[in-house]
Motif scaffolding. Structure first.
Motif, PDB file in Angstrom:
ATOM      1  N   ILE A 111      36.068 -50.085  28.989  1.00 47.71           N
ATOM      2  CA  ILE A 111      34.916 -50.352  29.855  1.00 47.71           C
ATOM      3  C   ILE A 111      34.092 -51.508  29.308  1.00 47.71           C
ATOM      4  O   ILE A 111      33.770 -51.555  28.116  1.00 47.71           O
ATOM      5  CB  ILE A 111      34.043 -49.083  29.972  1.00 47.71           C
ATOM      6  N   ARG A 112      33.759 -52.425  30.200  1.00 48.25           N
ATOM      7  CA  ARG A 112      32.895 -53.550  29.861  1.00 48.25           C
ATOM      8  C   ARG A 112      31.556 -53.406  30.581  1.00 48.25           C
ATOM      9  O   ARG A 112      31.453 -52.687  31.576  1.00 48.25           O
ATOM     10  CB  ARG A 112      33.560 -54.865  30.275  1.00 48.25           C
ATOM     11  N   TYR A 113      30.562 -54.096  30.073  1.00 50.20           N
ATOM     12  CA  TYR A 113      29.253 -54.045  30.718  1.00 50.20           C
ATOM     13  C   TYR A 113      29.365 -54.530  32.166  1.00 50.20           C
ATOM     14  O   TYR A 113      29.971 -55.566  32.438  1.00 50.20           O
ATOM     15  CB  TYR A 113      28.251 -54.927  29.965  1.00 50.20           C
ATOM     16  N   GLY A 114      28.806 -53.760  33.097  1.00 45.05           N
ATOM     17  CA  GLY A 114      28.828 -54.119  34.504  1.00 45.05           C
ATOM     18  C   GLY A 114      30.002 -53.555  35.279  1.00 45.05           C
ATOM     19  O   GLY A 114      30.051 -53.686  36.502  1.00 45.05           O
ATOM     20  N   ASP A 115      30.979 -52.915  34.586  1.00 41.66           N
ATOM     21  CA  ASP A 115      32.107 -52.312  35.297  1.00 41.66           C
ATOM     22  C   ASP A 115      31.643 -51.182  36.209  1.00 41.66           C
ATOM     23  O   ASP A 115      30.711 -50.437  35.872  1.00 41.66           O
ATOM     24  CB  ASP A 115      33.128 -51.735  34.303  1.00 41.66           C
ATOM     25  N   THR A 116      32.280 -51.041  37.347  1.00 42.40           N
ATOM     26  CA  THR A 116      32.098 -49.892  38.235  1.00 42.40           C
ATOM     27  C   THR A 116      33.476 -49.372  38.628  1.00 42.40           C
ATOM     28  O   THR A 116      34.461 -50.124  38.607  1.00 42.40           O
ATOM     29  CB  THR A 116      31.312 -50.246  39.511  1.00 42.40           C
ATOM     30  N   LEU A 117      33.567 -48.089  38.993  1.00 44.08           N
ATOM     31  CA  LEU A 117      34.847 -47.545  39.443  1.00 44.08           C
ATOM     32  C   LEU A 117      35.330 -48.257  40.699  1.00 44.08           C
ATOM     33  O   LEU A 117      36.534 -48.444  40.905  1.00 44.08           O
ATOM     34  CB  LEU A 117      34.719 -46.037  39.700  1.00 44.08           C
ATOM     35  N   TRP A 118      34.389 -48.634  41.555  1.00 42.25           N
ATOM     36  CA  TRP A 118      34.730 -49.378  42.778  1.00 42.25           C
ATOM     37  C   TRP A 118      35.449 -50.673  42.419  1.00 42.25           C
ATOM     38  O   TRP A 118      36.510 -50.989  42.954  1.00 42.25           O
ATOM     39  CB  TRP A 118      33.430 -49.643  43.531  1.00 42.25           C
ATOM     40  N   ASP A 119      34.865 -51.449  41.477  1.00 43.99           N
ATOM     41  CA  ASP A 119      35.464 -52.728  41.099  1.00 43.99           C
ATOM     42  C   ASP A 119      36.783 -52.545  40.351  1.00 43.99           C
ATOM     43  O   ASP A 119      37.721 -53.335  40.523  1.00 43.99           O
ATOM     44  CB  ASP A 119      34.484 -53.525  40.237  1.00 43.99           C
TER      45      ASP A 119
ATOM     46  N   TYR B 245      42.766 -52.962  39.900  1.00 45.07           N
ATOM     47  CA  TYR B 245      44.073 -52.385  39.575  1.00 45.07           C
ATOM     48  C   TYR B 245      44.901 -52.009  40.802  1.00 45.07           C
ATOM     49  O   TYR B 245      46.126 -51.924  40.705  1.00 45.07           O
ATOM     50  CB  TYR B 245      43.896 -51.159  38.682  1.00 45.07           C
ATOM     51  N   TYR B 246      44.245 -51.750  41.955  1.00 46.03           N
ATOM     52  CA  TYR B 246      44.982 -51.280  43.120  1.00 46.03           C
ATOM     53  C   TYR B 246      44.814 -52.180  44.348  1.00 46.03           C
ATOM     54  O   TYR B 246      45.351 -51.872  45.411  1.00 46.03           O
ATOM     55  CB  TYR B 246      44.539 -49.861  43.501  1.00 46.03           C
ATOM     56  N   SER B 247      44.011 -53.237  44.214  1.00 47.90           N
ATOM     57  CA  SER B 247      43.761 -54.168  45.322  1.00 47.90           C
ATOM     58  C   SER B 247      43.070 -53.493  46.511  1.00 47.90           C
ATOM     59  O   SER B 247      43.196 -53.957  47.645  1.00 47.90           O
ATOM     60  CB  SER B 247      45.073 -54.829  45.793  1.00 47.90           C
ATOM     61  N   THR B 248      42.368 -52.421  46.260  1.00 46.01           N
ATOM     62  CA  THR B 248      41.580 -51.723  47.276  1.00 46.01           C
ATOM     63  C   THR B 248      40.497 -50.935  46.559  1.00 46.01           C
ATOM     64  O   THR B 248      40.737 -50.395  45.472  1.00 46.01           O
ATOM     65  CB  THR B 248      42.431 -50.767  48.127  1.00 46.01           C
ATOM     66  N   PRO B 249      39.290 -50.845  47.123  1.00 48.29           N
ATOM     67  CA  PRO B 249      38.235 -50.067  46.462  1.00 48.29           C
ATOM     68  C   PRO B 249      38.380 -48.566  46.642  1.00 48.29           C
ATOM     69  O   PRO B 249      37.703 -47.788  45.981  1.00 48.29           O
ATOM     70  CB  PRO B 249      36.962 -50.574  47.160  1.00 48.29           C
TER      71      PRO B 249
ATOM     72  N   ILE C 289      48.970 -44.277  40.553  1.00 47.58           N
ATOM     73  CA  ILE C 289      48.908 -43.496  41.794  1.00 47.58           C
ATOM     74  C   ILE C 289      50.089 -43.752  42.699  1.00 47.58           C
ATOM     75  O   ILE C 289      50.353 -42.983  43.614  1.00 47.58           O
ATOM     76  CB  ILE C 289      47.613 -43.789  42.566  1.00 47.58           C
ATOM     77  N   TYR C 290      50.846 -44.833  42.461  1.00 47.52           N
ATOM     78  CA  TYR C 290      51.984 -45.134  43.320  1.00 47.52           C
ATOM     79  C   TYR C 290      53.256 -44.411  42.873  1.00 47.52           C
ATOM     80  O   TYR C 290      54.226 -44.366  43.607  1.00 47.52           O
ATOM     81  CB  TYR C 290      52.247 -46.635  43.357  1.00 47.52           C
ATOM     82  N   GLY C 291      53.223 -43.841  41.669  1.00 47.76           N
ATOM     83  CA  GLY C 291      54.402 -43.144  41.175  1.00 47.76           C
ATOM     84  C   GLY C 291      54.327 -41.658  41.431  1.00 47.76           C
ATOM     85  O   GLY C 291      53.251 -41.084  41.520  1.00 47.76           O
ATOM     86  N   GLU C 292      55.459 -41.010  41.517  1.00 45.53           N
ATOM     87  CA  GLU C 292      55.497 -39.580  41.785  1.00 45.53           C
ATOM     88  C   GLU C 292      55.276 -38.751  40.539  1.00 45.53           C
ATOM     89  O   GLU C 292      55.135 -37.539  40.617  1.00 45.53           O
ATOM     90  CB  GLU C 292      56.848 -39.208  42.417  1.00 45.53           C
TER      91      GLU C 292
END
Length: 341
Positions: free
Chosen positions: A30-38, A43-47, A77-80
Motif C-alpha cells: 500500500i502506498r499513500y493515496g491508494d484506494t481499493l477502487w483505484d 489490476y483488473y481494468s475495472t473498479p 479472480i479470473y482463475g477457478e
C-alpha cells in the motif's frame, strides 16, 4: 441472544480462505493515496472488483483502513482456484463482456446489490435484531460493517442451518413518478450479504461478509440467489421506449455519477431485459449558420446505462459512461439505444 465469539470452525474457514487466496494471488504494498477502487482499476481494468480485494484481506477493517507500507493480497479472480472457502456458495470470478473494452464490466456484487423499486415488497425471511455483537459498548454497535457479527430472529425452528446465506435489505421511502406524480411503490435497497455461523432454536448469528450500506437493527433478510451473468445488448433498437429516472440506490445522492445504480419507470412488461442499454442525450438546438440557414444541431449522447435487473414496471441500471458535468438527476428522460435480440 448471548454475545458470541468466533468459534474455531469459523476461524478455520477464514484461514482456509486466506491461504487458498494467497496461493494463487499477487500482493501489493500500500502506498499513500491508494484506494481499493483505484487498485481494482490497476489490476483488473475495472473498479467493480474492489470488494474482491477486500474479501481477500479479512484483516482489513474497512475501505478507509489502507495503511501505507502494509501488504494486500490481490486475488486471481479470473482463475477457478481462488475460493474464499470450500463451503462458499458464491460463484467465483467477474462477469465481463467480449469485444470492445468500452462495454461495461459487471462484478457479481454489483449485480447482487442492485435493489429495486416495487409496489409489491418481497416477504422477509427474518430481521436483524442486534448488530456488531462483538462490541460491548452499546454506542459502538449501532451499525455493522463487513466482518461484524449480527443476530437475526430466525433459527433451527425456521429451517436455518449453518452456512446459509441471506441478503440484507432496507425499505426506503415512497417513489413518485416525476412527470405524472403516480405512486410507483418504494425503494428496496440491499444493505449487505451475511452468512450464518451459529444457530440457536429461535435465533442465529451471522457474519456480515459484504455491505453496501451500514447494516442496522430492523434490516430484513431475503434468500440469497447467485447472480447470473448479464449479456450486453449489441442490436440497435428500433423501438421508441423512453424512460424517466425515478430514484437512486444511494439514499444520499441527488445526482448519479459513473458506476452509480439508478431506477427507471420501465420494466419487463414493457420488454426490457438485463443487458439493454439506455442513453441520455444533450438535445441539439436550432442554430443559424453563417450563410443564414436554420440548422438543427445533432443530439449528442452524454451518458450510457445498462439494465441490471427488472421488475414488471421498473428496472435497476448501472451508469457505465458519462461525459458531462451536468450529471443525471431524478426526472431526467433517457432513451433505449441497444436491446437484446
Amino acid at each position: 441472544m448471548k454475545r458470541y465469539a468466533l468459534t474455531l470452525g469459523v476461524l478455520a474457514v477464514l484461514a482456509v480462505g486466506t491461504l487458498s487466496t494467497a496461493n494463487a494471488a499477487r500482493t501489493h504494498i500500500i502506498r499513500y493515496g491508494d484506494t481499493l477502487w483505484d487498485l481494482s482499476i490497476q489490476y483488473y481494468s475495472t473498479p467493480f472488483n474492489w470488494e474482491d480485494i477486500m474479501r481477500a484481506n479479512p484483516s482489513l477493517e474497512g475501505v478507509e483502513y489502507l495503511r501505507p507500507g502494509e501488504e494486500l493480497i490481490i486475488p486471481d479472480i479470473y482463475g477457478e482456484t481462488v475460493q474464499l472457502s470450500q463451503a462458499s456458495e458464491y460463484p467465483s470470478g467477474v462477469y465481463t463482456t467480449s469485444g470492445s473494452s468500452s462495454r461495461p464490466m459487471l462484478s457479481r456484487l454489483v449485480l447482487e446489490t442492485t435493489g429495486m423499486v416495487t409496489d409489491t415488497p418481497p416477504q422477509p425471511s427474518g430481521y436483524v435484531i442486534d448488530t456488531d455483537l462483538e462490541e460491548e459498548d452499546p454506542f459502538d454497535d449501532i451499525h455493522s460493517y463487513p466482518g461484524d457479527l449480527l443476530a437475526i430472529d430466525i433459527g433451527q425452528s425456521d429451517g436455518v442451518q449453518q452456512d446459509m446465506v441471506f441478503r440484507l435489505c432496507k425499505t426506503g421511502g415512497p417513489v413518485y413518478h416525476p412527470e405524472t406524480g403516480a405512486d410507483l411503490g418504494e425503494v428496496i435497497r440491499v444493505s449487505g450479504v451475511c452468512r450464518v455461523v451459529d444457530v440457536d432454536p429461535n435465533s442465529s448469528v451471522a457474519l456480515l461478509e459484504h455491505a453496501y450500506l451500514p447494516v442496522t437493527y430492523g434490516d430484513f433478510l431475503l434468500p440469497y440467489d447467485a447472480a447470473e451473468p448479464v449479456p450486453v445488448a449489441t442490436a440497435q433498437t428500433v423501438e421508441n421506449l423512453d424512460a424517466y429516472v425515478i430514484a437512486f440506490r444511494d439514499p444520499q445522492s441527488e445526482r448519479a455519477y459513473s458506476f452509480d445504480v439508478l431506477y427507471i419507470d420501465r420494466g419487463s412488461l414493457q420488454g426490457l431485459q438485463p443487458g439493454d442499454i439506455y442513453a441520455m442525450f444533450r438535445y441539439g438546438d436550432q442554430v443559424l449558420s453563417p450563410d443564414s440557414r436554420t440548422l438543427q444541431e445533432p443530439d449528442v449522447p452524454v451518458a450510457e446505462m445498462i439494465v441490471l435487473d427488472t421488475t414488471d414496471d421498473t428496472a435497476a441500471m448501472l451508469v457505465f459512461s458519462i461525459s458531462t458535468s451536468d450529471l443525471i438527476r431524478i426526472g431526467d428522460r433517457i432513451e433505449l439505444v441497444r436491446e437484446q435480440l
